[in-house]
Design a protein around this motif. Structure first.
Motif, PDB file in Angstrom:
ATOM      1  N   GLY A   6      -8.002  37.655  30.888  1.00 46.48           N
ATOM      2  CA  GLY A   6      -8.013  39.031  31.379  1.00 46.48           C
ATOM      3  C   GLY A   6      -8.362  39.164  32.846  1.00 46.48           C
ATOM      4  N   LYS A   7      -8.590  38.054  33.544  1.00 45.51           N
ATOM      5  CA  LYS A   7      -8.988  38.170  34.948  1.00 45.51           C
ATOM      6  C   LYS A   7      -7.815  37.903  35.893  1.00 45.51           C
ATOM      7  N   THR A   8      -7.893  38.536  37.053  1.00 45.80           N
ATOM      8  CA  THR A   8      -6.918  38.256  38.103  1.00 45.80           C
ATOM      9  C   THR A   8      -7.359  36.978  38.823  1.00 45.80           C
ATOM     10  N   PRO A   9      -6.480  36.387  39.632  1.00 48.41           N
ATOM     11  CA  PRO A   9      -6.874  35.167  40.351  1.00 48.41           C
ATOM     12  C   PRO A   9      -8.140  35.364  41.190  1.00 48.41           C
ATOM     13  N   GLU A  10      -8.256  36.513  41.852  1.00 49.28           N
ATOM     14  CA  GLU A  10      -9.441  36.747  42.682  1.00 49.28           C
ATOM     15  C   GLU A  10     -10.707  36.810  41.833  1.00 49.28           C
ATOM     16  N   GLU A  11     -10.615  37.457  40.672  1.00 47.78           N
ATOM     17  CA  GLU A  11     -11.773  37.549  39.777  1.00 47.78           C
ATOM     18  C   GLU A  11     -12.156  36.166  39.259  1.00 47.78           C
ATOM     19  N   ILE A  12     -11.144  35.330  39.015  1.00 49.78           N
ATOM     20  CA  ILE A  12     -11.436  33.977  38.543  1.00 49.78           C
ATOM     21  C   ILE A  12     -12.137  33.180  39.636  1.00 49.78           C
ATOM     22  N   ARG A  13     -11.656  33.344  40.857  1.00 50.99           N
ATOM     23  CA  ARG A  13     -12.300  32.624  41.972  1.00 50.99           C
ATOM     24  C   ARG A  13     -13.759  33.013  42.077  1.00 50.99           C
ATOM     25  N   LYS A  14     -14.012  34.319  41.934  1.00 51.02           N
ATOM     26  CA  LYS A  14     -15.400  34.798  42.012  1.00 51.02           C
ATOM     27  C   LYS A  14     -16.221  34.192  40.886  1.00 51.02           C
ATOM     28  N   ILE A  57     -14.827  29.629  43.658  1.00 50.92           N
ATOM     29  CA  ILE A  57     -13.761  28.793  44.204  1.00 50.92           C
ATOM     30  C   ILE A  57     -13.224  29.421  45.470  1.00 50.92           C
ATOM     31  N   VAL A  58     -12.973  28.561  46.463  1.00 51.22           N
ATOM     32  CA  VAL A  58     -12.403  29.054  47.713  1.00 51.22           C
ATOM     33  C   VAL A  58     -10.883  29.054  47.599  1.00 51.22           C
ATOM     34  N   ASN A  59     -10.284  30.145  48.067  1.00 56.83           N
ATOM     35  CA  ASN A  59      -8.826  30.235  48.027  1.00 56.83           C
ATOM     36  C   ASN A  59      -8.230  29.459  49.191  1.00 56.83           C
ATOM     37  N   ASP A  60      -7.558  28.350  48.890  1.00 61.63           N
ATOM     38  CA  ASP A  60      -6.971  27.580  49.985  1.00 61.63           C
ATOM     39  C   ASP A  60      -5.468  27.785  50.105  1.00 61.63           C
ATOM     40  N   PHE A  61      -4.979  28.875  49.554  1.00 54.60           N
ATOM     41  CA  PHE A  61      -3.571  29.237  49.721  1.00 54.60           C
ATOM     42  C   PHE A  61      -3.435  30.273  50.818  1.00 54.60           C
ATOM     43  N   THR A  62      -2.346  30.202  51.552  1.00 57.62           N
ATOM     44  CA  THR A  62      -2.040  31.300  52.468  1.00 57.62           C
ATOM     45  C   THR A  62      -1.448  32.430  51.624  1.00 57.62           C
ATOM     46  N   PRO A  63      -1.477  33.676  52.126  1.00 56.61           N
ATOM     47  CA  PRO A  63      -0.890  34.782  51.355  1.00 56.61           C
ATOM     48  C   PRO A  63       0.570  34.527  51.008  1.00 56.61           C
ATOM     49  N   GLU A  64       1.299  33.863  51.914  1.00 54.82           N
ATOM     50  CA  GLU A  64       2.717  33.598  51.642  1.00 54.82           C
ATOM     51  C   GLU A  64       2.847  32.617  50.484  1.00 54.82           C
ATOM     52  N   ARG A 123       0.872  31.983  28.315  1.00 55.13           N
ATOM     53  CA  ARG A 123       1.656  31.582  29.482  1.00 55.13           C
ATOM     54  C   ARG A 123       1.256  32.400  30.699  1.00 55.13           C
ATOM     55  N   ARG A 124       1.048  33.691  30.465  1.00 53.97           N
ATOM     56  CA  ARG A 124       0.715  34.573  31.583  1.00 53.97           C
ATOM     57  C   ARG A 124      -0.592  34.122  32.228  1.00 53.97           C
ATOM     58  N   GLN A 125      -1.561  33.745  31.389  1.00 55.02           N
ATOM     59  CA  GLN A 125      -2.850  33.320  31.936  1.00 55.02           C
ATOM     60  C   GLN A 125      -2.722  32.002  32.687  1.00 55.02           C
ATOM     61  N   LEU A 126      -1.894  31.099  32.161  1.00 56.37           N
ATOM     62  CA  LEU A 126      -1.673  29.836  32.862  1.00 56.37           C
ATOM     63  C   LEU A 126      -1.045  30.100  34.229  1.00 56.37           C
ATOM     64  N   ALA A 127      -0.110  31.060  34.267  1.00 49.42           N
ATOM     65  CA  ALA A 127       0.525  31.413  35.535  1.00 49.42           C
ATOM     66  C   ALA A 127      -0.526  31.941  36.517  1.00 49.42           C
ATOM     67  N   THR A 128      -1.455  32.745  36.012  1.00 50.77           N
ATOM     68  CA  THR A 128      -2.532  33.277  36.862  1.00 50.77           C
ATOM     69  C   THR A 128      -3.372  32.142  37.430  1.00 50.77           C
ATOM     70  N   LEU A 129      -3.692  31.159  36.571  1.00 55.89           N
ATOM     71  CA  LEU A 129      -4.530  30.054  37.018  1.00 55.89           C
ATOM     72  C   LEU A 129      -3.880  29.259  38.143  1.00 55.89           C
ATOM     73  N   MET A 130      -2.554  29.229  38.140  1.00 54.01           N
ATOM     74  CA  MET A 130      -1.864  28.459  39.171  1.00 54.01           C
ATOM     75  C   MET A 130      -2.009  29.084  40.550  1.00 54.01           C
ATOM     76  N   GLN A 131      -2.430  30.352  40.599  1.00 53.38           N
ATOM     77  CA  GLN A 131      -2.589  31.023  41.891  1.00 53.38           C
ATOM     78  C   GLN A 131      -3.990  30.877  42.461  1.00 53.38           C
ATOM     79  N   VAL A 132      -4.912  30.357  41.681  1.00 55.69           N
ATOM     80  CA  VAL A 132      -6.328  30.388  42.080  1.00 55.69           C
ATOM     81  C   VAL A 132      -6.621  29.493  43.293  1.00 55.69           C
ATOM     82  N   CYS A 133      -6.210  28.239  43.206  1.00 53.89           N
ATOM     83  CA  CYS A 133      -6.413  27.335  44.346  1.00 53.89           C
ATOM     84  C   CYS A 133      -5.494  26.135  44.147  1.00 53.89           C
ATOM     85  N   LYS A 134      -5.422  25.290  45.161  1.00 54.54           N
ATOM     86  CA  LYS A 134      -4.444  24.195  45.098  1.00 54.54           C
ATOM     87  C   LYS A 134      -4.736  23.202  43.972  1.00 54.54           C
ATOM     88  N   THR A 135      -6.012  22.883  43.765  1.00 53.53           N
ATOM     89  CA  THR A 135      -6.337  21.912  42.714  1.00 53.53           C
ATOM     90  C   THR A 135      -5.967  22.442  41.339  1.00 53.53           C
TER      91      THR A 135
END
Lengths: 159, 521
Positions: free
Chosen positions: A125-133, A137-144, B20-32
């Protein structure tokens, strides 16, 4: 029959054989070594984590050994954690991951399951930003780059 | 410290619980994490042709090395067949040609190329829905896959001149499914002195041949598959079943390894079911939804397969009898799925009278006859209507002793049925749907309100609970209880209350509470 387990930092823990054998790794070691009093070294597990793992094994000492069901549903659920296990898992994140790593090393499948389900429940249920928090975790992706990944994975969105 | 997730086996284990949707979300979190979870998300891909959110060719190529199961649905688009996919284990084509695309041969050739690129690893192939995609090249490519073990075709037109390579491709598989597809196979090739087994590895066969197919083809496969373990034989109700040939095949034990038999469209007689069961060893599954399972079949089942049977599905009025169902539940300890019409409370427990010689001549004493405990503790799915002694019209009886006994019988039945059910802790689906509206069944109210629902707290794996047409008077308390004690509950189908207003209110309440709970997950 008591068994002595020795942690990475040389702390000794005496437990019943039945409790120690919840770990398949330890069970196999004991079978190989036979009847002996010598302590079992666990160089991959620190004392704080080992204490927690032992607590889990003591509580679940009488559980039937899980036999993998050949017709087990691959759609696994994580919303069926028992109350005691849930409280047991209310630890800080570092400990949570240490427990998972220890359960993996010691081959204690039920504990590994509970640990991974707990992590999965944090993620759900979390967005990537919420998961990072949540995991610092530091976001090492560029926005692109992030946008590109999102586009690539669009097909998985609805399923 | 979440570096634990960098270990592939840990990431994979956590990934088991994620969509699948959650796995896709995880792929955006960071490079590792992107690196850890990409193989999990892309292990099984579905390409929905001609939709805006579909997988692009670039993405497929990027993750080609992770893709093991590939599935094409919707409109088939030639541009998304990638030569980079070479690790496939399973390929499914269930899409159709678009109206504009008139080139089935082009698509068929592309499919053949995918098969060739994955020849070494491909185990499963499924072609459904688009009748024109069969081509000689496709079956030749398939026949060259040394590890091919599972072929499914549905709604396909295979030309007579391609029939030989089709059968060649199917000859070494373990699992074969041919549905709504016209195929022909001769029983005996004239040039062969002794017909060799054409399907030596075949273990599972599902056939639902099109109407034009002859019986000859059915038996040409069956009589050449000596290792067959599982047979799912479907047809239209209107099709005549080749019963004579079937009887001969069974009585000659030509399928000695058969353990699973499913004939859900045909109606066989009791005698023929018995014949089938006699021909099987260690039977595991019997699904004869419309057939007459009566004394002979029951005898054969209990004497030969009581300990091994896992799936029993019947659905005809009065067959099997309640006594048979009780006997099955209390003898067949391997049972996992049972579907039968009904079981009566009186077969589980009965207040009876026994004549004995007492001090002052013959006396009648009361005895409680208890049916044996159910031994099928691994039961996952139970569909049966519980016909309980009706005490709802007790005011109409004018015999006080009779009324009292009726009450006690009713109460005992409720207690014992709930007790038996509570022991079946692996139940995932329970369906006690009644055949007649408002018939007396289990009282699903909480104990505090007179029923026995609390006893079922042990059914922690319950996902599906169905009780329509059983007369109930449930309230929100019961709904709350169910959601609290059955963490996996997904589906409830039932009439909560005779009063339609109240019932509707509760249906909505349940829906709302379930939605809220699911949001958390």
């Amino acid at each position: 029959m008591p068994v002595t387990l020795v942690s990475l930092d040389n702390e000794n823990y005496v437990v019943d054989k039945e409790v120690a054998e919840r770990s398949i790794l330890i069970k196999n070691m004991l079978e190989d070594v036979g009847e002996t009093d010598s302590p079992i070294p666990l160089p991959n597990v620190t004392s704080t984590v080992l204490k927690k793992v032992i607590e889990y094994c003591e509580h679940h000492r009488n559980d039937p050994i899980q036999v993998p069901d050949e017709t087990d549903d691959p759609r696994k659920r994580s919303n069926d954690i028992e109350e005691w296990d849930m409280k047991f898992m209310q630890v800080d994140q570092e400990m949570l991951f240490e427990i998972i790593l220890a359960a993996n090393y010691l081959d204690i499948k039920p504990l590994l399951d509970v640990g991974c389900k707990t992590v999965a429940n944090i993620i759900k249920g979390k967005t990537p930003e919420e998961i990072r928090k949540a995991f610092n975790i530091v976001n090492d992706f560029t926005p692109e780059e992030e946008a590109q990944i999102r586009k690539e994975n669009e097909w998985a969105e609805d399923r | 410290m979440s570096s634990a997730l960098e270990l592939p086996e840990i990431a994979a284990h956590v990934g088991l619980y994620l969509s699948r949707r959650q796995l896709a979300t995880l792929m955006q979190v960071c490079k590792t994490w992107n690196y850890s979870f990409a193989p999990l998300l892309y292990r099984a891909c579905t390409i929905y042709g001609n939709q805006s959110k579909s997988l692009s060719l670039d993405t497929i190529n990027k993750y080609a090395s992770s893709i093991r199961d590939l599935s094409y649905e919707g409109c088939l688009d030639p541009s998304v067949f990638s030569p980079e996919c070479s690790q496939l284990v399973s390929l499914t084509i269930s899409g159709r040609l678009g109206r504009k695309t008139d080139r089935p041969l082009e698509i068929s050739t592309l499919i053949s190329q995918v098969i060739r690129n994955n020849s070494n690893n491909l185990k499963t192939f499924s072609l459904q829905n688009e009748p024109t995609l069969s081509s000689r090249g496709l079956w030749v490519a398939l026949a060259d896959c040394p590890n091919m073990s599972h072929i499914e075709v549905e709604n396909l037109i295979i030309l007579p001149e391609d029939m030989d390579v089709f059968w060649k491709a199917c000859s070494m598989v373990e699992t074969l499914s041919i549905v709504s597809t016209m195929v022909t196979l001769e029983l005996n090739r004239p040039e062969e002195a002794t017909p060799s087994a054409r399907f030596p590895a075949l273990q599972r066969l599902k056939i639902a041949l099109s109407e034009d197919s002859t019986d000859e083809t059915h038996f040409a496969i069956l009589l050449n598959a000596p290792n067959l373990k599982s047979l799912d034989w479907r047809g239209k109700i209107t099709t005549l079943f080749p019963i004579d040939r079937y009887r001969r095949m069974m009585s000659q034990r030509l399928l000695p390894k058969l353990q699973r038999l499913r004939m859900s469209s045909y109606q066989l007689s009791d005698q023929d079911i018995a014949l089938s069961l006699d021909a099987m060893t260690d039977a595991r599954e019997l699904n004869m939804r419309f057939s007459i399972f009566s004394d002979k079949a029951y005898q054969s089942l209990m004497s030969r397969h009581a300990t091994t049977i896992r799936v029993l599905i019947f659905n005809v009025a009065n067959f099997p009898t309640s006594a048979m169902v009780q006997s099955i539940l209390s003898s067949c300890f391997s049972l996992e799925i049972l579907e039968a019409r009904l079981i009566s409370g009186t077969d589980l427990v009965r207040i009876g009278q026994v004549e004995q010689d007492g001090a002052n001549g013959p006396e009648t004493t009361e005895n409680i006859f208890l049916g044996d405990d159910w031994v099928c503790l691994g039961l996952k799915s139970l569909t049966v209507n519980f016909e309980m002694t009706d005490n709802s019209n007790r005011e109409e009886l004018d015999d006080p002793i009779g009324v009292e006994r009726l009450e006690r019988q009713h109460k005992l039945e409720q207690v014992h049925v709930f007790r038996q059910l509570s022991r079946l802790t692996r139940l995932e689906k329970v369906n006690i749907r009644s055949m007649h509206k408002h018939s007396q069944s289990l009282d699903l109210r909480l104990e505090s309100r007179g029923g026995g629902l609390d006893k079922l707290a042990s059914l922690k794996r319950l996902e599906w609970f169905q009780f329509d047409w059983t007369a109930q008077e449930l309230s929100r308390e019961e709904i709350d209880w169910m959601l609290e004690h059955w963490p996996r509950l997904r589906i409830v189908i039932g009439t909560y209350h005779r009063d339609t207003e109240k019932d509707r209110g509760m249906q909505e309440y349940f829906g709302e509470r379930l939605r809220l709970r699911n949001i958390e997950y």
